[in-house]
Design a protein around this motif. Sequence first.
Motif, PDB file in Angstrom:
ATOM      1  N   ALA A 105       7.300  48.022  38.077  1.00 35.38           N
ATOM      2  CA  ALA A 105       6.510  48.123  39.309  1.00 35.38           C
ATOM      3  C   ALA A 105       6.456  49.577  39.775  1.00 35.38           C
ATOM      4  CB  ALA A 105       7.105  47.235  40.404  1.00 35.38           C
ATOM      5  N   LEU A 106       7.582  50.294  39.672  1.00 38.14           N
ATOM      6  CA  LEU A 106       7.597  51.710  40.062  1.00 38.14           C
ATOM      7  C   LEU A 106       6.733  52.525  39.105  1.00 38.14           C
ATOM      8  CD1 LEU A 106       8.459  54.235  41.561  1.00 38.14           C
ATOM      9  CD2 LEU A 106      10.635  54.185  40.333  1.00 38.14           C
ATOM     10  N   ALA A 107       6.856  52.271  37.802  1.00 40.64           N
ATOM     11  CA  ALA A 107       6.046  53.017  36.827  1.00 40.64           C
ATOM     12  C   ALA A 107       4.563  52.790  37.087  1.00 40.64           C
ATOM     13  CB  ALA A 107       6.422  52.596  35.407  1.00 40.64           C
ATOM     14  N   ALA A 108       4.195  51.542  37.382  1.00 41.76           N
ATOM     15  CA  ALA A 108       2.786  51.232  37.662  1.00 41.76           C
ATOM     16  C   ALA A 108       2.322  51.953  38.923  1.00 41.76           C
ATOM     17  CB  ALA A 108       2.601  49.720  37.822  1.00 41.76           C
ATOM     18  N   PHE A 109       3.191  52.000  39.933  1.00 41.69           N
ATOM     19  CA  PHE A 109       2.817  52.677  41.175  1.00 41.69           C
ATOM     20  C   PHE A 109       2.654  54.179  40.947  1.00 41.69           C
ATOM     21  CE2 PHE A 109       4.163  54.993  45.009  1.00 41.69           C
ATOM     22  CZ  PHE A 109       3.073  54.669  45.807  1.00 41.69           C
ATOM     23  N   LEU A 110       3.576  54.785  40.184  1.00 43.56           N
ATOM     24  CA  LEU A 110       3.471  56.226  39.915  1.00 43.56           C
ATOM     25  C   LEU A 110       2.197  56.535  39.135  1.00 43.56           C
ATOM     26  CD1 LEU A 110       7.170  57.235  39.030  1.00 43.56           C
ATOM     27  CD2 LEU A 110       5.928  57.645  41.163  1.00 43.56           C
ATOM     28  N   ALA A 111       1.868  55.687  38.163  1.00 46.21           N
ATOM     29  CA  ALA A 111       0.643  55.904  37.395  1.00 46.21           C
ATOM     30  C   ALA A 111      -0.582  55.771  38.306  1.00 46.21           C
ATOM     31  CB  ALA A 111       0.561  54.900  36.240  1.00 46.21           C
ATOM     32  N   PHE A 112      -0.568  54.749  39.183  1.00 40.65           N
ATOM     33  CA  PHE A 112      -1.681  54.555  40.114  1.00 40.65           C
ATOM     34  C   PHE A 112      -1.806  55.762  41.048  1.00 40.65           C
ATOM     35  CE2 PHE A 112      -3.778  52.875  43.911  1.00 40.65           C
ATOM     36  CZ  PHE A 112      -4.840  52.188  43.352  1.00 40.65           C
ATOM     37  N   ALA A 113      -0.664  56.275  41.523  1.00 40.37           N
ATOM     38  CA  ALA A 113      -0.689  57.412  42.451  1.00 40.37           C
ATOM     39  C   ALA A 113      -1.193  58.672  41.753  1.00 40.37           C
ATOM     40  CB  ALA A 113       0.703  57.635  43.047  1.00 40.37           C
ATOM     41  N   ARG A 114      -0.830  58.844  40.457  1.00 44.65           N
ATOM     42  CA  ARG A 114      -1.334  60.019  39.728  1.00 44.65           C
ATOM     43  C   ARG A 114      -2.836  59.943  39.561  1.00 44.65           C
ATOM     44  NH1 ARG A 114       3.328  59.938  36.449  1.00 44.65           N
ATOM     45  NH2 ARG A 114       2.287  58.637  34.922  1.00 44.65           N
ATOM     46  N   GLU A 115      -3.353  58.738  39.321  1.00 45.17           N
ATOM     47  CA  GLU A 115      -4.790  58.548  39.128  1.00 45.17           C
ATOM     48  C   GLU A 115      -5.554  58.595  40.450  1.00 45.17           C
ATOM     49  OE1 GLU A 115      -6.628  57.997  36.164  1.00 45.17           O
ATOM     50  OE2 GLU A 115      -4.743  58.856  35.439  1.00 45.17           O
ATOM     51  N   HIS A 116      -4.874  58.252  41.531  1.00 44.85           N
ATOM     52  CA  HIS A 116      -5.533  58.172  42.850  1.00 44.85           C
ATOM     53  C   HIS A 116      -4.716  58.954  43.856  1.00 44.85           C
ATOM     54  CE1 HIS A 116      -6.636  54.489  40.629  1.00 44.85           C
ATOM     55  NE2 HIS A 116      -7.799  54.585  41.228  1.00 44.85           N
ATOM     56  N   LYS A 117      -4.675  60.274  43.660  1.00 38.79           N
ATOM     57  CA  LYS A 117      -3.845  61.087  44.564  1.00 38.79           C
ATOM     58  C   LYS A 117      -4.311  60.983  46.004  1.00 38.79           C
ATOM     59  CE  LYS A 117      -2.097  64.270  41.167  1.00 38.79           C
ATOM     60  NZ  LYS A 117      -2.095  65.576  40.547  1.00 38.79           N
ATOM     61  N   ASP A 136       7.781  71.264  36.473  1.00 39.60           N
ATOM     62  CA  ASP A 136       8.163  69.912  36.056  1.00 39.60           C
ATOM     63  C   ASP A 136       7.912  69.716  34.561  1.00 39.60           C
ATOM     64  OD1 ASP A 136       8.756  69.393  38.656  1.00 39.60           O
ATOM     65  OD2 ASP A 136       7.053  68.068  39.036  1.00 39.60           O
ATOM     66  N   ALA A 137       8.811  69.001  33.898  1.00 41.83           N
ATOM     67  CA  ALA A 137       8.590  68.632  32.498  1.00 41.83           C
ATOM     68  C   ALA A 137       7.414  67.655  32.424  1.00 41.83           C
ATOM     69  CB  ALA A 137       9.856  67.995  31.936  1.00 41.83           C
ATOM     70  N   PRO A 138       6.763  67.566  31.244  1.00 41.84           N
ATOM     71  CA  PRO A 138       5.612  66.658  31.125  1.00 41.84           C
ATOM     72  C   PRO A 138       5.992  65.203  31.430  1.00 41.84           C
ATOM     73  CG  PRO A 138       5.797  68.077  29.181  1.00 41.84           C
ATOM     74  CD  PRO A 138       7.027  68.309  30.000  1.00 41.84           C
ATOM     75  N   ASP A 139       7.240  64.855  31.156  1.00 42.58           N
ATOM     76  CA  ASP A 139       7.657  63.468  31.394  1.00 42.58           C
ATOM     77  C   ASP A 139       8.494  63.352  32.674  1.00 42.58           C
ATOM     78  OD1 ASP A 139       9.870  64.862  30.589  1.00 42.58           O
ATOM     79  OD2 ASP A 139      10.661  63.272  29.289  1.00 42.58           O
ATOM     80  N   GLU A 140       8.257  64.294  33.619  1.00 42.92           N
ATOM     81  CA  GLU A 140       9.092  64.358  34.822  1.00 42.92           C
ATOM     82  C   GLU A 140       9.006  63.059  35.640  1.00 42.92           C
ATOM     83  OE1 GLU A 140      10.668  67.343  35.061  1.00 42.92           O
ATOM     84  OE2 GLU A 140      11.880  66.797  36.801  1.00 42.92           O
ATOM     85  N   ALA A 141       7.794  62.508  35.781  1.00 43.67           N
ATOM     86  CA  ALA A 141       7.650  61.289  36.584  1.00 43.67           C
ATOM     87  C   ALA A 141       8.397  60.132  35.917  1.00 43.67           C
ATOM     88  CB  ALA A 141       6.174  60.933  36.761  1.00 43.67           C
ATOM     89  N   GLU A 142       8.294  60.081  34.587  1.00 44.77           N
ATOM     90  CA  GLU A 142       8.987  59.033  33.827  1.00 44.77           C
ATOM     91  C   GLU A 142      10.497  59.152  34.030  1.00 44.77           C
ATOM     92  OE1 GLU A 142       9.476  55.818  31.499  1.00 44.77           O
ATOM     93  OE2 GLU A 142       7.598  56.605  32.314  1.00 44.77           O
ATOM     94  N   ARG A 143      10.995  60.388  33.954  1.00 42.83           N
ATOM     95  CA  ARG A 143      12.430  60.618  34.153  1.00 42.83           C
ATOM     96  C   ARG A 143      12.840  60.234  35.569  1.00 42.83           C
ATOM     97  NH1 ARG A 143      13.855  65.689  34.277  1.00 42.83           N
ATOM     98  NH2 ARG A 143      16.030  65.063  34.237  1.00 42.83           N
ATOM     99  N   ALA A 144      11.995  60.584  36.531  1.00 45.61           N
ATOM    100  CA  ALA A 144      12.312  60.255  37.927  1.00 45.61           C
ATOM    101  C   ALA A 144      12.397  58.741  38.106  1.00 45.61           C
ATOM    102  CB  ALA A 144      11.254  60.842  38.855  1.00 45.61           C
ATOM    103  N   ALA A 145      11.472  58.040  37.465  1.00 42.16           N
ATOM    104  CA  ALA A 145      11.465  56.579  37.579  1.00 42.16           C
ATOM    105  C   ALA A 145      12.752  56.003  36.983  1.00 42.16           C
ATOM    106  CB  ALA A 145      10.239  56.002  36.877  1.00 42.16           C
ATOM    107  N   GLN A 146      13.189  56.567  35.877  1.00 39.80           N
ATOM    108  CA  GLN A 146      14.432  56.072  35.262  1.00 39.80           C
ATOM    109  C   GLN A 146      15.638  56.388  36.138  1.00 39.80           C
ATOM    110  OE1 GLN A 146      14.856  57.203  31.188  1.00 39.80           O
ATOM    111  NE2 GLN A 146      12.926  56.241  30.581  1.00 39.80           N
TER     112      GLN A 146
END
Lengths: 209, 209
Positions: free
Chosen positions: B101-113, B185-195
């Motif tokens: 759910a967090l990963a989906a939200f982060l992806a949605f937020a990146r697409e819809h800043k 930020d690293a390219p996978d920074e959001a992914e790392r943050a989610a983890q």
Amino acid sequence: MARTDTDTTPAPPATERGRRTRRKLLDAATAEFGERGFHEASIASITQRAGVALGSFYTYFGSKEAIFRDLVRDLSDGVRMAAAQRLAERDMDALDTERAALAAFLAFAREHKEIYRIIDEAEFVAPESYRAHYEEAAQRILGRLRIGAQGGQLRDDLEEAHAWAIMGMNVFLGLRYAVWAQEGDAPDEAERAAQAANSILVEGIGSKN
Amino acid sequence: MARTDTDTTPAPPATERGRRTRRKLLDAATAEFGERGFHEASIASITQRAGVALGSFYTYFGSKEAIFRDLVRDLSDGVRMAAAQRLAERDMDALDTERAALAAFLAFAREHKEIYRIIDEAEFVAPESYRAHYEEAAQRILGRLRIGAQGGQLRDDLEEAHAWAIMGMNVFLGLRYAVWAQEGDAPDEAERAAQAANSILVEGIGSKN
């Protein structure tokens, strides 16, 4: 927002009387911006609330934008000091520290419900102040997490993302239990919420050693 | 805000063509409100962006306030459906569900800043929509927590405060790692943050049994 007015911001008051007047204007601005919002707020109304002559305003602030920015900084300092005072009261381990910091923040938010409206409006009126408010708060939390990790009380892999996660928890618990407190809430609802949140952290960031 | 315009809100479009036009206007409104903010935004500019005649606007929305409110509802639905789609993809246990759910939200937020700016501005322009957005999201999270507790995967004492805490974590991680992503930020920074955030929850809300 035009940045030119920052160039003409007056020097901080040199006298105790000047500091008191500046303080009165900031307190009046808290009420004015909190009740009416930035666009409806007026310098005339702020000085009237403060019991200060209109012309004196410009001894302390260059413009409505300038006092708004200074107020965001002032509220940031208030949040920081409310937590710092509580934390200085006694020696606490790192998890007690986070619990106390959240309790201090919830108490501050209950006493200053305008803080949410003013900080949130800063996103539109003074975006750099808005971002600084949260980035500095995250850095303070991260500093506490690192001290806790060094002391062996917290996990040693805590990083910036954990600090933002904890800040988000605290801000939204404040929104729900301080600003949006509901009629059906128990009298100790905020206290219970703080304990519930802390129960996530005890296991979630506490050291397993 | 005056509520009178809600009384004159047109009925939802009955035809597929009408639904498409309404969708175009909502997408154009996302761009318009996201870039210019509510007060600077205009109906003329929204219809121009949408490639729709100015007069057609009123077939779908009663006013600028009305389309703003409908847009907040639309973005709420977007957040909800982005998570629901991800969650429906495969059977997940309760902790994987929160991570997804967090990963989906982060992806949605990146697409819809723009979503942050629009939802945040709703606090001032459409406060009831703002509050509903967060109260409904908290209820959805609480529902997931209860299912996880019933399944024995999560602690059985999770309550509303935990849901608000998790929502706050997610919103602030989105603010930092989607909206305010930094050059360093690293390219996978959001992914790392989610983890990192999920590592708090694994121990913090996971069942100890």
